[in-house]
Design an enzyme around this catalytic site. Structure first.
Site, short mmCIF file in Angstrom:
data_model
loop_
_atom_site.label_atom_id
_atom_site.label_comp_id
_atom_site.label_asym_id
_atom_site.label_seq_id
_atom_site.Cartn_x
_atom_site.Cartn_y
_atom_site.Cartn_z
N CYS A 169 0.80 -1.17 -0.06
CA CYS A 169 -0.25 0.10 -0.14
C CYS A 169 0.83 1.31 0.08
O CYS A 169 2.00 1.26 0.70
CB CYS A 169 -0.96 -0.07 1.28
SG CYS A 169 -1.99 1.58 1.32
N CYS A 180 1.53 10.15 0.51
CA CYS A 180 1.69 9.16 -0.28
C CYS A 180 3.06 8.80 -0.47
O CYS A 180 4.01 9.56 -0.54
CB CYS A 180 1.06 9.46 -1.76
SG CYS A 180 1.13 8.55 -3.26
#
Length: 545
Positions: free
Chosen positions: A323, A336
């Protein structure tokens, strides 16, 4: 400048010993041996006829080889004594005073004599010498004398004073010299005990005061200073070796050649940096490479290539899942992994993770890509460097197996002990070539990519293929010998297989030697011609773009 630079007598004295020349055969003609046949031949082939003297191939120095001599401590001491006697005779002083002044001028006797003739008193004072044969230090008993160090004033107290007149008791002088020699390792400039006095305690006085054991150490220290003072002499770095190497390659030439020398103890090393032989890599690159391998610079590269920093608290984070939604464990900031942007804005109308116009994200990705590329390049060369180093360390096992094979060959065939030595010679060539290959990778790491680098890598590849082929051949079991079992065709079959193996090993060994020589010769010529373009800043050690 060392006395070796200008003293022609040094070369003449040292060259008298035939054993000093390690890599050349003795020149019997130059020893004054009469040979009528040689004289006749010289008459037949006069220089005017256009015939050049014939020089054997083994006497021709290759581009990567340097001239050097190996000297024992006895030869160095003999040379020192000649120089001391010569200077003492010219200056009219005692030998111990001449030795002190020679050490002051680093054994450059021409410079010493010239300066002394211009200003005898000034040069004597600088050297810490009083040139007066009448003022010889000796132990004496002075009535009502009190030692300024220990305040002893007992009757019959032995005292000592140098030419300066500063007097101390014998026990204090002995303790002082023992401290200087045995504890501090001083020898050349041990001065008078009086504060501010620059007079040097000469060798004869030291011998008179200290014990034989301390005096022997003092002599050894003086000998070491003689070699250390010379730019063209260095001690062999092998443990307990007593030899010194003379090589006239200046420091300024170390970017153009690797001065590899070999001591009589068989230790082979670089005269420039005294590290083990590292041809064809020059000394400055070797120092940079070893530092790069030893310090944490590559750890930092790995961290840069495999981790990222939290943009809020700068904590280092390694991704351990698939992820891209990262949460910093320290400050709980969410971002991110791909673009390093805030995760809260991920997916909004203006934010898109695959956009490359955000400067911060672009810079972060570029820096990581560069770090990863630099790390991969370093690991490419380091892994091959380390592989050959590890193979060389395993040489003891290979040597042991080879010795067993040699014994088996001798017992199984008609080959003598001399005839089976080809296996040991092949192992020596193999190990020498592996060490050469090891350093070719550190050299190649700092080369810029151009046509010359491609040629270097071709020579490197050819040598590596030859080395691996020879290694495989040496580790291959010998049919009918390895298991102590006779071959199917009987004794003659074993003899044929052994002789076939011998020829294969000799051929392969000769090819490895030739490929190594090609690589070293081309690299050495390239260094002299400045063909190699280096991609490194020597001051900082950083790679250039």
């Amino acid at each position: 400048m060392s006395a070796m630079d200008v003293n022609d007598d040094y070369q003449d004295d040292m060259l008298d010993c035939d054993d000093d020349i390690v890599d050349d055969e003795p020149d019997y003609d130059s020893d004054g041996m009469d040979d009528e046949d040689d004289d006749d031949e010289e008459d037949d082939f006069d220089a005017a006829d256009g015939f050049a003297p014939v020089i054997a191939d083994k006497d021709v120095k290759k581009a990567y080889e340097v001239e050097f001599l190996v000297h024992s401590t006895d030869e160095i001491i003999e040379f020192q004594n000649k120089e001391i006697a010569h200077v003492a005779g010219i200056l009219g002083c005692l030998p111990e005073h001449a030795a002190t002044m020679l050490r002051q001028f680093k054994w450059n006797k021409e410079r010493l004599i010239e300066r002394y003739m211009e200003d005898p008193e000034g040069e004597s004072e600088k050297a810490g010498v009083v040139v007066d044969t009448k003022k010889q230090p000796r132990f004496t008993v002075v009535n009502k004398f009190e030692c300024p160090i220990c305040c002893s004033d007992e009757e019959g107290l032995e005292t000592l004073a140098l030419s300066c007149g500063h007097r101390f008791c014998r026990d204090c002088y002995e303790a002082y010299l023992n401290e200087k020699i045995a504890q501090q390792g001083e020898s050349r400039r041990i001065q008078c005990m009086e504060a501010g006095c620059r007079l040097v305690v000469d060798e004869k006085t030291v011998e008179m005061v200290v014990s034989p054991k301390v005096y022997e150490k003092y002599r050894n220290l003086l000998l070491r200073t003689f070699v250390d003072d010379s730019a063209h002499l260095k001690w062999c770095p092998a443990p307990d070796c007593i030899y010194a190497i003379e090589c006239h390659v200046p420091q300024s030439a170390l970017d153009e050649i690797v001065p590899t020398v070999k001591c009589k103890c068989s230790n082979q090393f670089c005269f420039g940096c005294t590290l083990p032989d590292h041809q064809p890599c020059i000394c400055r690159l070797v120092r940079l490479w070893l530092k790069k391998c030893a310090d944490d610079s590559e750890t930092a590269n790995w961290i840069s290539a495999n981790t990222k920093e939290c943009t809020k608290c700068n904590s280092t984070i390694e991704k351990n899942g698939g992820c891209n939604h990262m949460t910093c464990k320290k400050c709980k900031y969410e971002f991110c992994w791909v673009c390093l942007g805030p995760w809260s804005e991920h997916g909004t109308q203006w934010y898109n993770c695959n956009r490359f116009d955000e400067k911060a994200s672009v810079d972060a990705r570029d820096a990581q890509a560069k770090s990863r590329a630099a790390l991969e390049r370093y690991l490419h060369y380091y892994n091959r460097y380390a592989n050959h180093e590890q193979s060389a360390k395993l040489s003891s096992d290979l040597l042991q197996k080879t010795a067993q094979k040699m014994e088996a060959l001798q017992s199984t065939s008609t080959l003598s002990w001399i005839e089976v030595q080809f296996l040991r010679k092949a192992v020596d060539v193999l190990l020498e070539s592996r060490m050469t290959l090891k350093w070719t990778y550190s050299f190649a790491y700092y080369l810029k990519r151009d046509n010359m680098t491609a040629l270097f890598e071709d020579n490197q590849r050819d040598l590596e293929v030859a080395v691996e082929s020879l290694n495989e051949l040496l580790e291959r079991p010998i049919p009918g010998v390895a298991d102590g079992v006779q071959a199917v065709n009987g004794h003659m079959g074993v003899e044929e297989s052994i002789r076939d193996l011998r020829q294969q090993v000799l051929d392969k060994m000769g090819y490895v030697k030739s490929r190594r020589e090609v690589l070293l010769t081309d690299t050495a010529q390239g260094l002299k011609e400045h063909r190699w373009k280096l991609n490194v800043d020597f001051k900082t050690g950083d790679m250039l773009d």
